[in-house]
Scaffold this active site. Structure first.
Site, PDB file in Angstrom:
ATOM      1  N   ASP A   8       0.851  -1.192   0.000  1.00 54.55           N
ATOM      2  CA  ASP A   8       0.000   0.000   0.000  1.00 54.55           C
ATOM      3  C   ASP A   8       0.887   1.242   0.000  1.00 54.55           C
ATOM      4  OD1 ASP A   8      -2.456  -1.280   0.103  1.00 54.55           O
ATOM      5  OD2 ASP A   8      -2.607  -1.206   2.281  1.00 54.55           O
ATOM      6  N   GLN A  30      -0.387   7.159  -6.508  1.00 50.69           N
ATOM      7  CA  GLN A  30      -1.529   8.040  -6.197  1.00 50.69           C
ATOM      8  C   GLN A  30      -1.584   9.178  -7.221  1.00 50.69           C
ATOM      9  OE1 GLN A  30       0.510   8.694  -2.609  1.00 50.69           O
ATOM     10  NE2 GLN A  30      -0.924   7.570  -1.310  1.00 50.69           N
ATOM     11  N   ARG A  61      -0.954  -0.584  -8.743  1.00 51.18           N
ATOM     12  CA  ARG A  61      -2.349  -0.223  -8.448  1.00 51.18           C
ATOM     13  C   ARG A  61      -2.417   1.307  -8.515  1.00 51.18           C
ATOM     14  NH1 ARG A  61      -3.680  -0.931  -2.498  1.00 51.18           N
ATOM     15  NH2 ARG A  61      -4.255  -3.091  -2.935  1.00 51.18           N
ATOM     16  N   LYS A  95      -6.447   7.388  -6.227  1.00 57.46           N
ATOM     17  CA  LYS A  95      -6.346   8.860  -6.203  1.00 57.46           C
ATOM     18  C   LYS A  95      -5.457   9.335  -5.060  1.00 57.46           C
ATOM     19  CE  LYS A  95     -10.739   9.760  -8.485  1.00 57.46           C
ATOM     20  NZ  LYS A  95     -12.044  10.448  -8.413  1.00 57.46           N
ATOM     21  N   THR A 127     -10.692   2.594  -8.008  1.00 58.60           N
ATOM     22  CA  THR A 127     -11.528   3.789  -7.870  1.00 58.60           C
ATOM     23  C   THR A 127     -12.992   3.383  -7.849  1.00 58.60           C
ATOM     24  OG1 THR A 127     -12.070   5.968  -8.787  1.00 58.60           O
ATOM     25  CG2 THR A 127     -11.618   4.235 -10.382  1.00 58.60           C
ATOM     26  N   HIS A 128     -13.824   4.264  -7.244  1.00 54.30           N
ATOM     27  CA  HIS A 128     -15.283   4.070  -7.307  1.00 54.30           C
ATOM     28  C   HIS A 128     -15.900   5.176  -8.148  1.00 54.30           C
ATOM     29  CE1 HIS A 128     -13.539   3.066  -3.360  1.00 54.30           C
ATOM     30  NE2 HIS A 128     -14.138   1.909  -3.577  1.00 54.30           N
ATOM     31  N   ARG A 147     -10.943   7.409   7.792  1.00 53.56           N
ATOM     32  CA  ARG A 147     -10.508   7.899   6.474  1.00 53.56           C
ATOM     33  C   ARG A 147     -11.603   7.671   5.436  1.00 53.56           C
ATOM     34  NH1 ARG A 147      -5.231   6.092   7.662  1.00 53.56           N
ATOM     35  NH2 ARG A 147      -5.463   4.250   6.355  1.00 53.56           N
ATOM     36  N   ARG A 148     -12.302   6.526   5.544  1.00 57.06           N
ATOM     37  CA  ARG A 148     -13.393   6.256   4.584  1.00 57.06           C
ATOM     38  C   ARG A 148     -14.537   7.252   4.801  1.00 57.06           C
ATOM     39  NH1 ARG A 148      -9.642   3.484   3.361  1.00 57.06           N
ATOM     40  NH2 ARG A 148      -9.385   5.350   2.154  1.00 57.06           N
ATOM     41  N   GLU A 198     -13.746  10.556   3.274  1.00 59.76           N
ATOM     42  CA  GLU A 198     -13.916  10.614   1.820  1.00 59.76           C
ATOM     43  C   GLU A 198     -15.356  10.922   1.448  1.00 59.76           C
ATOM     44  OE1 GLU A 198     -10.487   7.424   0.981  1.00 59.76           O
ATOM     45  OE2 GLU A 198     -12.550   6.758   0.758  1.00 59.76           O
TER      46      GLU A 198
HETATM   47  P1  FDA Z   1     -13.631   9.896  -5.253  1.00 59.99           P
HETATM   48  O1  FDA Z   1     -13.115  10.087  -3.869  1.00 59.99           O
HETATM   49  O2  FDA Z   1     -13.542  10.966  -6.247  1.00 59.99           O
HETATM   50  O3  FDA Z   1     -15.030   9.248  -5.209  1.00 59.99           O
HETATM   51  C1  FDA Z   1     -15.778   8.975  -6.366  1.00 59.99           C
HETATM   52  C2  FDA Z   1     -17.131   8.439  -5.964  1.00 59.99           C
HETATM   53  O4  FDA Z   1     -16.936   7.168  -5.345  1.00 59.99           O
HETATM   54  C3  FDA Z   1     -17.868   9.247  -4.914  1.00 59.99           C
HETATM   55  O5  FDA Z   1     -18.637  10.256  -5.478  1.00 59.99           O
HETATM   56  C4  FDA Z   1     -18.703   8.189  -4.224  1.00 59.99           C
HETATM   57  O6  FDA Z   1     -19.850   7.931  -5.005  1.00 59.99           O
HETATM   58  C5  FDA Z   1     -17.819   6.983  -4.277  1.00 59.99           C
HETATM   59  N1  FDA Z   1     -17.031   6.842  -3.034  1.00 59.99           N
HETATM   60  C6  FDA Z   1     -15.732   7.124  -2.839  1.00 59.99           C
HETATM   61  N2  FDA Z   1     -15.346   6.832  -1.593  1.00 59.99           N
HETATM   62  C7  FDA Z   1     -16.436   6.370  -0.976  1.00 59.99           C
HETATM   63  C8  FDA Z   1     -16.695   5.903   0.318  1.00 59.99           C
HETATM   64  N3  FDA Z   1     -15.743   5.859   1.264  1.00 59.99           N
HETATM   65  N4  FDA Z   1     -17.955   5.500   0.600  1.00 59.99           N
HETATM   66  C9  FDA Z   1     -18.923   5.521  -0.340  1.00 59.99           C
HETATM   67  N5  FDA Z   1     -18.748   5.966  -1.592  1.00 59.99           N
HETATM   68  C10 FDA Z   1     -17.527   6.376  -1.910  1.00 59.99           C
HETATM   69  N6  FDA Z   1      -5.169   5.270  -1.055  1.00 59.99           N
HETATM   70  C11 FDA Z   1      -3.867   5.470  -0.732  1.00 59.99           C
HETATM   71  O7  FDA Z   1      -3.476   6.604  -0.479  1.00 59.99           O
HETATM   72  N7  FDA Z   1      -2.989   4.415  -0.718  1.00 59.99           N
HETATM   73  C12 FDA Z   1      -3.374   3.147  -1.046  1.00 59.99           C
HETATM   74  O8  FDA Z   1      -2.547   2.226  -1.030  1.00 59.99           O
HETATM   75  C13 FDA Z   1      -4.739   2.925  -1.393  1.00 59.99           C
HETATM   76  N8  FDA Z   1      -5.194   1.702  -1.725  1.00 59.99           N
HETATM   77  C14 FDA Z   1      -6.474   1.557  -2.222  1.00 59.99           C
HETATM   78  C15 FDA Z   1      -6.914   0.317  -2.696  1.00 59.99           C
HETATM   79  C16 FDA Z   1      -8.166   0.207  -3.268  1.00 59.99           C
HETATM   80  C17 FDA Z   1      -8.594  -1.115  -3.810  1.00 59.99           C
HETATM   81  C18 FDA Z   1      -9.028   1.339  -3.354  1.00 59.99           C
HETATM   82  C19 FDA Z   1     -10.362   1.256  -4.009  1.00 59.99           C
HETATM   83  C20 FDA Z   1      -8.620   2.536  -2.846  1.00 59.99           C
HETATM   84  C21 FDA Z   1      -7.362   2.659  -2.260  1.00 59.99           C
HETATM   85  N9  FDA Z   1      -6.940   3.868  -1.726  1.00 59.99           N
HETATM   86  C22 FDA Z   1      -5.619   4.033  -1.375  1.00 59.99           C
HETATM   87  C23 FDA Z   1      -7.921   4.946  -1.446  1.00 59.99           C
HETATM   88  C24 FDA Z   1      -8.000   5.916  -2.608  1.00 59.99           C
HETATM   89  O9  FDA Z   1      -6.833   6.671  -2.686  1.00 59.99           O
HETATM   90  C25 FDA Z   1      -9.191   6.885  -2.423  1.00 59.99           C
HETATM   91  O10 FDA Z   1      -9.020   7.587  -1.230  1.00 59.99           O
HETATM   92  C26 FDA Z   1     -10.550   6.213  -2.421  1.00 59.99           C
HETATM   93  O11 FDA Z   1     -10.595   5.130  -3.293  1.00 59.99           O
HETATM   94  C27 FDA Z   1     -11.645   7.213  -2.860  1.00 59.99           C
HETATM   95  O12 FDA Z   1     -11.377   7.704  -4.137  1.00 59.99           O
HETATM   96  P2  FDA Z   1     -12.180   7.336  -5.481  1.00 59.99           P
HETATM   97  O13 FDA Z   1     -11.174   6.972  -6.499  1.00 59.99           O
HETATM   98  O14 FDA Z   1     -13.192   6.313  -5.220  1.00 59.99           O
HETATM   99  O15 FDA Z   1     -12.767   8.693  -5.964  1.00 59.99           O
END
Ligand code: FDA
Length: 311
Positions: free
Chosen positions: A130, A161, A182, A185, A224-225, A286-287, A290
């Site tokens: 990670d 990232q 991986r 963001k 990403t989501h 942290r979740r 977000e």
């Molecule tokens: P963004 O934050 O722009 O969200 C896009 C949309 O996704 C939102 O509008 C919402 O609909 C949905 N969403 C996002 N987060 C949500 C939540 N918590 N609950 C509900 N809906 C949500 N970071 C890091 O710094 N180091 C790492 O090693 C990792 N590893 C990692 C592994 C995996 C498999 C994932 C999916 C994520 C990570 N991350 C991470 C976290 C990542 O950097 C980031 O903080 C989150 O994935 C949220 O960003 P999104 O890309 O989803 O986009």
């Protein structure tokens, strides 16, 4: 404001000690965390695999300050990998270097990582490092490239990232190495000197790096989501003729389960990152940071369940 407050709360051990005793908080956490024990993590993994979703298990825990804690975390990872193998689950785990003693002594961290990676290799598995905050980026990439990758090759990968200004150069370097990346963001609050303060720039860089990795990378994980980005990934794969076995999507346990199933149903590879363990509080905060709307969403579902049980 809310994000900053939640991130501040994530770093308060006293609040965690208080929260951990609360049954409501534990139920709240269960949306995003699979439980506290190895067995619970493995059950969650089996349930996901039954939905044809791949898994990476993460034993929650962050920076340790004494060698014994790092060794204990390492033992736990070895036990976890054996339990996954015994349960017939693909052995795939995510690890934080600081949890393995990176801040205590790099040689200790290396010894711990070797134990985990030897086990991964024996089980034909995979270990993802990670990525932590930007103060660790260079050290983590150096450690990966010079200490782990030459020995373990395709059994180990890193995270990039898109929030960081440096990431385009890092992605090119990792593509040239043929290392598994991986792309996410970035979950940490970073100064504007190293990270884009404007989310639009983070998203734009994500898109650019995603396309680059899909075209030239080694089985990248697109974590990403973000629905708009996911749609673009699918369109790009179709337009460029990139088959589903060349990359995978990755999402977090409990987040956008609808999207996880939809993409899987359309034939794309999907892996869910499943965290478990006693140290769930900083991860949960942290979740929530977000998406603070999750607080209302989860409380609402706990209330609805309680009401329907009373009926
Ligand atoms: P963004 O934050 O722009 O969200 C896009 C949309 O996704 C939102 O509008 C919402 O609909 C949905 N969403 C996002 N987060 C949500 C939540 N918590 N609950 C509900 N809906 C949500 N970071 C890091 O710094 N180091 C790492 O090693 C990792 N590893 C990692 C592994 C995996 C498999 C994932 C999916 C994520 C990570 N991350 C991470 C976290 C990542 O950097 C980031 O903080 C989150 O994935 C949220 O960003 P999104 O890309 O989803 O986009």
């Amino acid at each position: 404001m809310m994000r900053r407050a939640l991130l501040w709360l994530s770093e308060q051990p006293r609040i965690f000690r208080f929260v951990r005793r609360s049954r409501l908080a534990r139920r709240f956490a269960s949306r995003f965390v699979a439980g506290e024990e190895v067995a619970e993590g493995v059950v969650a993994a089996r349930t996901l695999e039954a939905r044809e979703i791949r898994v990476s298990l993460d034993l929650l825990g962050e920076s340790v300050s004494v060698p014994a804690e790092a060794e204990a975390a390492c033992d736990h990872y070895v036990e976890l990998q054996d339990a996954m193998q015994a349960a017939g689950v693909e052995v795939n785990v995510s690890v934080k270097l600081t949890q393995m003693g990176f801040d205590v002594d790099e040689e200790l961290c290396l010894a711990n990582m070797r134990r985990i990676l030897d086990r991964a290799r024996a089980h034909n598995g995979f270990v993802r490092l990670d990525m932590e905050s930007s103060e660790y980026t260079q050290r983590t990439l150096d450690f990966f490239e010079h200490r782990l990758f030459p020995e373990y090759g395709g059994h180990v990968g890193v995270v990039i990232q898109s929030a960081l200004r440096r990431s385009a150069a890092d992605v090119e370097h990792l593509i040239a190495l043929q290392a598994r990346v991986r792309l996410c963001k970035g979950a940490y609050l970073e100064p504007a000197t190293v990270a884009f303060p404007d989310k639009r720039d983070v998203d734009a860089q994500y898109l650019a790096l995603m396309k680059r990795l899909m075209t030239a990378g080694t089985f990248p994980g697109l974590a990403t989501h973000d629905e708009a980005i996911l749609q673009q990934a699918v369109r790009f794969a179709q337009a460029e003729g990139i088959p589903p076995d060349r990359f995978e999507f990755q999402m977090l346990y409990g987040v956008r389960r609808d999207l996880q199933d939809r993409l899987r149903g359309e034939g794309w590879g999907m892996r869910v990152y499943v965290p478990f363990g006693t140290q769930w509080y900083p991860y949960l905060m942290r979740r929530l940071a977000e998406r603070p709307a999750n607080i209302g969403f989860i409380l609402g579902s706990i209330l609805r369940e309680a009401v329907s049980r009373r009926r």
